[in-house]
Design a protein around this motif. Structure first.
Motif, PDB file in Angstrom:
ATOM      1  N   ILE A  28       0.766  -1.294  -0.084  1.00 55.81           N
ATOM      2  CA  ILE A  28      -0.033  -0.136   0.033  1.00 55.81           C
ATOM      3  C   ILE A  28       0.780   1.309  -0.083  1.00 55.81           C
ATOM      4  CG2 ILE A  28      -1.813   1.173   1.384  1.00 55.81           C
ATOM      5  CD1 ILE A  28      -2.812  -1.544   2.342  1.00 55.81           C
ATOM      6  N   LEU A  29       2.029   1.241   0.650  1.00 54.58           N
ATOM      7  CA  LEU A  29       2.850   2.303   0.729  1.00 54.58           C
ATOM      8  C   LEU A  29       3.498   2.680  -0.683  1.00 54.58           C
ATOM      9  CD1 LEU A  29       4.678   4.394   2.116  1.00 54.58           C
ATOM     10  CD2 LEU A  29       6.375   2.685   2.637  1.00 54.58           C
ATOM     11  N   LEU A  30       4.036   1.570  -1.214  1.00 58.47           N
ATOM     12  CA  LEU A  30       4.463   1.766  -2.630  1.00 58.47           C
ATOM     13  C   LEU A  30       3.669   2.493  -3.556  1.00 58.47           C
ATOM     14  CD1 LEU A  30       6.583  -1.405  -2.945  1.00 58.47           C
ATOM     15  CD2 LEU A  30       7.430   0.937  -2.315  1.00 58.47           C
ATOM     16  N   SER A  31       2.206   1.820  -3.407  1.00 61.70           N
ATOM     17  CA  SER A  31       0.894   2.415  -4.278  1.00 61.70           C
ATOM     18  C   SER A  31       0.684   3.849  -3.967  1.00 61.70           C
ATOM     19  CB  SER A  31      -0.323   1.590  -4.108  1.00 61.70           C
ATOM     20  OG  SER A  31       0.029   0.090  -4.383  1.00 61.70           O
ATOM     21  N   TYR A  32       0.884   4.117  -2.794  1.00 65.57           N
ATOM     22  CA  TYR A  32       0.552   5.683  -2.511  1.00 65.57           C
ATOM     23  C   TYR A  32       1.570   6.534  -3.076  1.00 65.57           C
ATOM     24  CZ  TYR A  32       0.560  10.003   0.328  1.00 65.57           C
ATOM     25  OH  TYR A  32       0.644  11.181   0.734  1.00 65.57           O
ATOM     26  N   ILE A  33       2.972   6.081  -2.979  1.00 65.56           N
ATOM     27  CA  ILE A  33       4.097   6.683  -3.571  1.00 65.56           C
ATOM     28  C   ILE A  33       3.908   7.017  -4.950  1.00 65.56           C
ATOM     29  CG2 ILE A  33       6.547   6.806  -3.897  1.00 65.56           C
ATOM     30  CD1 ILE A  33       7.150   5.339  -1.286  1.00 65.56           C
ATOM     31  N   GLY A  34       3.533   6.198  -5.606  1.00 65.96           N
ATOM     32  CA  GLY A  34       3.286   5.984  -7.030  1.00 65.96           C
ATOM     33  C   GLY A  34       2.075   6.807  -7.448  1.00 65.96           C
ATOM     34  N   SER A  35       1.044   6.947  -6.681  1.00 63.03           N
ATOM     35  CA  SER A  35       0.031   7.628  -7.140  1.00 63.03           C
ATOM     36  C   SER A  35      -0.601   8.877  -6.371  1.00 63.03           C
ATOM     37  CB  SER A  35      -1.524   6.729  -6.884  1.00 63.03           C
ATOM     38  OG  SER A  35      -1.753   6.377  -5.691  1.00 63.03           O
ATOM     39  N   SER A  36       0.103   9.089  -5.214  1.00 65.13           N
ATOM     40  CA  SER A  36      -0.213  10.293  -4.192  1.00 65.13           C
ATOM     41  C   SER A  36      -1.803  10.162  -4.006  1.00 65.13           C
ATOM     42  CB  SER A  36       0.228  11.702  -4.819  1.00 65.13           C
ATOM     43  OG  SER A  36       1.413  11.690  -5.122  1.00 65.13           O
ATOM     44  N   ASN A  37      -2.449   9.054  -3.995  1.00 62.16           N
ATOM     45  CA  ASN A  37      -4.011   9.133  -3.778  1.00 62.16           C
ATOM     46  C   ASN A  37      -4.057   9.013  -2.249  1.00 62.16           C
ATOM     47  OD1 ASN A  37      -6.469   8.219  -2.955  1.00 62.16           O
ATOM     48  ND2 ASN A  37      -6.608   7.137  -5.045  1.00 62.16           N
ATOM     49  N   PHE A  38      -4.599  10.245  -1.778  1.00 50.60           N
ATOM     50  CA  PHE A  38      -4.592  10.504  -0.270  1.00 50.60           C
ATOM     51  C   PHE A  38      -5.652   9.313   0.431  1.00 50.60           C
ATOM     52  CE2 PHE A  38      -6.941  12.716   3.376  1.00 50.60           C
ATOM     53  CZ  PHE A  38      -5.715  12.679   4.312  1.00 50.60           C
ATOM     54  N   TYR A  39      -6.451   8.893  -0.160  1.00 56.52           N
ATOM     55  CA  TYR A  39      -7.269   7.554   0.381  1.00 56.52           C
ATOM     56  C   TYR A  39      -6.339   6.324   0.736  1.00 56.52           C
ATOM     57  CZ  TYR A  39     -11.463  10.217  -0.841  1.00 56.52           C
ATOM     58  OH  TYR A  39     -12.441  11.314  -0.950  1.00 56.52           O
ATOM     59  N   LEU A  40      -5.357   6.111   0.119  1.00 57.24           N
ATOM     60  CA  LEU A  40      -4.305   5.198   0.152  1.00 57.24           C
ATOM     61  C   LEU A  40      -3.528   5.466   1.516  1.00 57.24           C
ATOM     62  CD1 LEU A  40      -3.017   4.095  -3.493  1.00 57.24           C
ATOM     63  CD2 LEU A  40      -4.450   2.784  -1.981  1.00 57.24           C
ATOM     64  N   PHE A  41      -3.411   6.761   1.523  1.00 61.13           N
ATOM     65  CA  PHE A  41      -2.466   7.220   2.798  1.00 61.13           C
ATOM     66  C   PHE A  41      -3.513   7.009   4.170  1.00 61.13           C
ATOM     67  CE2 PHE A  41      -1.797  10.370   6.336  1.00 61.13           C
ATOM     68  CZ  PHE A  41      -0.372  10.189   6.494  1.00 61.13           C
ATOM     69  N   VAL A  42      -4.802   6.950   3.923  1.00 59.41           N
ATOM     70  CA  VAL A  42      -5.668   7.076   5.274  1.00 59.41           C
ATOM     71  C   VAL A  42      -5.785   5.633   5.612  1.00 59.41           C
ATOM     72  CG1 VAL A  42      -8.157   7.285   5.587  1.00 59.41           C
ATOM     73  CG2 VAL A  42      -7.180   9.141   4.510  1.00 59.41           C
ATOM     74  N   ILE A  43      -5.752   4.749   4.336  1.00 54.58           N
ATOM     75  CA  ILE A  43      -5.938   3.134   4.552  1.00 54.58           C
ATOM     76  C   ILE A  43      -4.559   2.887   5.467  1.00 54.58           C
ATOM     77  CG2 ILE A  43      -5.763   1.036   3.602  1.00 54.58           C
ATOM     78  CD1 ILE A  43      -7.633   2.225   1.317  1.00 54.58           C
ATOM     79  N   LEU A  44      -3.356   3.610   4.926  1.00 58.09           N
ATOM     80  CA  LEU A  44      -1.998   3.077   5.495  1.00 58.09           C
ATOM     81  C   LEU A  44      -1.844   3.503   6.776  1.00 58.09           C
ATOM     82  CD1 LEU A  44       0.895   1.832   4.445  1.00 58.09           C
ATOM     83  CD2 LEU A  44       1.254   4.563   4.100  1.00 58.09           C
ATOM     84  N   GLU A  45      -2.513   4.802   7.051  1.00 57.85           N
ATOM     85  CA  GLU A  45      -2.547   5.151   8.433  1.00 57.85           C
ATOM     86  C   GLU A  45      -3.234   4.229   9.446  1.00 57.85           C
ATOM     87  OE1 GLU A  45      -0.964   8.938  10.607  1.00 57.85           O
ATOM     88  OE2 GLU A  45      -0.391   7.391   8.882  1.00 57.85           O
ATOM     89  N   SER A  46      -4.419   3.945   9.158  1.00 59.23           N
ATOM     90  CA  SER A  46      -5.385   3.054   9.544  1.00 59.23           C
ATOM     91  C   SER A  46      -4.651   1.868   9.982  1.00 59.23           C
ATOM     92  CB  SER A  46      -6.700   2.826   9.007  1.00 59.23           C
ATOM     93  OG  SER A  46      -7.320   3.981   8.519  1.00 59.23           O
ATOM     94  N   MET A  47      -4.161   1.245   9.109  1.00 59.81           N
ATOM     95  CA  MET A  47      -3.422  -0.023   9.247  1.00 59.81           C
ATOM     96  C   MET A  47      -2.048  -0.117  10.285  1.00 59.81           C
ATOM     97  SD  MET A  47      -3.653  -1.965   5.270  1.00 59.81           S
ATOM     98  CE  MET A  47      -2.873  -3.351   6.013  1.00 59.81           C
TER      99      MET A  47
END
Length: 450
Positions: free
Chosen positions: A248-267
């Motif tokens: 998920i971290l790599l996906s967020y770095i590649g897309s800058s999708n804030f919803y992925l950051f929220v998922i990452l933070e929650s996990m």
């Protein structure tokens, strides 16, 4: 003296009224369609803002209207908010480049319109104070932060030195855990902005840091709690969970999708919470686990409220970074003591086991020495007519210093069968231990039935 005191309290009274007046003179407008400019925003429908705006993922463009600000400093202490413009009358107010957060100063009582673009969580805290008071409180905050960072650095270095000295990875993982938490505070305190770091790099570093904090926290807890001793599958679960976090971290770095950051933070917070719950389940095992549970709970709960819940527009207790740092002080003090206390307990247990092993080794050496002496004399001391053929075999192997497992492997029988024969031959020979085997004469004729 009386006049000085009276003047002091009158100033404080005026200040109190001024601060209260600010909260009653702040208004908010959510410009969903981004339709307004600073020239048209005066006609927009504003609603009073009586508390910190916390709309979670309902982000976008917000306008603030602030009245009656003469020589005040306005700050938005959220490191995620960088796209801000402030207008007073027809003038664009200067955003300071030398402050940790977006900060600007007003110069007259005309209404101030602030354009805030929230591309992440819609959390807009406001720090509005007379400029003199603002500067004074900033100095106090900087001193407090400096003390915290210094203390955290000492704790991290001390644990790294313990790791190098004792080779216990628990110290290493705790040092890395403290470092990642401290970096998170540095970001939240706006230090990345003050250092001139771009928003994109800052966001990536924050995501990487929070992921590493969760991983190092889990590794520290695994070692500290000695999860492997409780036949737990938590370590296997954590490995798979960590791989998912990194994906998920790599996906967020590649897309800058804030919803992925929220998922990452929650996990990330969920992983640390799982180990705290595991500590609660093992609470009665020993004292150092109790210390772990107590130390973790402060920074965990406040960290969840400060970092995570605002992403979902929730806040149980209205805390700030200073509150979380105080919890960090408590956590570092308790866990630093707990880690050292745990090490001493484990060392004591290891010393006890080592002494027992040394005694067992000496016993084997004595048996081996006696066996060599008996072979030199060409005797067969371990034969007795009262014993069965199998019992005599086992007696002979005991005399050679073999363990139950080795006897079972030599005779191709089970360990339980070996134990059964040993029990019978001990009863027939009237002995109670392996040491007494060597005291027997040849042939042994004890307990002969008439």
């Amino acid at each position: 003296m009386f006049l000085k005191l009276l003047n002091k309290y009158l100033c404080l009274g005026v200040l109190f009224i001024t601060l209260n007046g600010i909260s009653q003179n702040v208004f908010i407008h959510h410009d969903v369609n981004k339709a307004h400019t600073h020239k048209t925003i005066t006609s927009a429908n504003f609603t009073p803002l009586t508390s910190t705006l916390n709309n979670g993922l309902n982000n976008g463009l917000y306008w603030l209207k602030i009245n009656n600000l003469n020589d005040h400093t306005v700050q938005i202490p959220n490191a995620h908010i960088t796209e801000v413009k402030a207008y007073q009358g027809t003038s664009l107010l200067e955003i300071s480049d030398h402050e940790k957060f977006v900060t600007f100063r007003t110069y007259n009582t005309s209404p101030v319109y602030v354009r805030v673009d929230t591309d992440k969580e819609a959390f807009i805290p406001l720090n509005i104070k007379p400029t003199t008071l603002f500067n004074y409180e900033e100095k106090k905050t900087n001193i407090f932060n400096g003390i915290y960072y210094g203390f955290a650095l000492v704790v991290a270095i001390t644990n790294l030195l313990y790791f190098l000295n004792f080779k216990d990875t628990t110290f290493l993982y705790y040092a890395l855990f403290v470092i990642t938490i401290t970096i998170s505070f540095i970001y939240s305190d706006g230090m990345f902005r003050l250092l001139g770091m771009s928003k994109e790099i800052s966001d990536i570093l924050l995501a990487v840091d929070h992921t590493l904090a969760a991983i190092f926290g889990a590794l520290f807890a695994t070692n500290y709690l000695q999860i492997q001793n409780y036949k737990s599958k938590l370590a296997i679960f954590t490995f798979g969970y960590t791989m998912l976090l990194i994906t998920i971290l790599l996906s967020y770095i590649g897309s800058s999708n804030f919803y992925l950051f929220v998922i990452l933070e929650s996990m990330a917070f969920a992983l640390v919470s799982i180990y705290w719950v595991k500590g609660v389940l093992l609470f009665k095992q020993n004292m150092f686990i109790k210390l772990f549970v107590i130390a973790y709970v402060f920074i965990l709960l406040l960290g969840i409220d400060f970092y995570l819940l605002k992403l979902y527009a929730v806040s149980f207790i209205n805390i700030n970074a200073s509150h979380v740092k105080i919890a960090g002080y408590i956590e570092m003090l308790l866990l630093s003591y707990a880690v050292i206390y745990r090490m001493k307990i484990l060392q004591l247990e290891n010393d006890t086991m080592r002494n027992s092993l040394n005694e067992y080794t000496k016993e084997l050496e004595l048996l081996s020495l006696e066996l060599k002496q008996q072979k030199t004399e060409n005797k067969k001391p371990f034969e007795d007519p009262l014993l069965s053929f199998r019992e005599n075999e086992i007696l002979q192997l005991i005399g050679e210093g073999k363990s139950n497992k080795e006897i079972a492997e030599t005779l191709h029988i089970s360990i339980n069968t070996v134990k059964y024969h040993i029990k019978n031959l001990y009863e027939k020979l009237g002995i109670n231990s392996r040491k007494e085997v060597l005291t027997l004469t040849t042939p042994i004729k004890k307990h002969v039935n008439p």
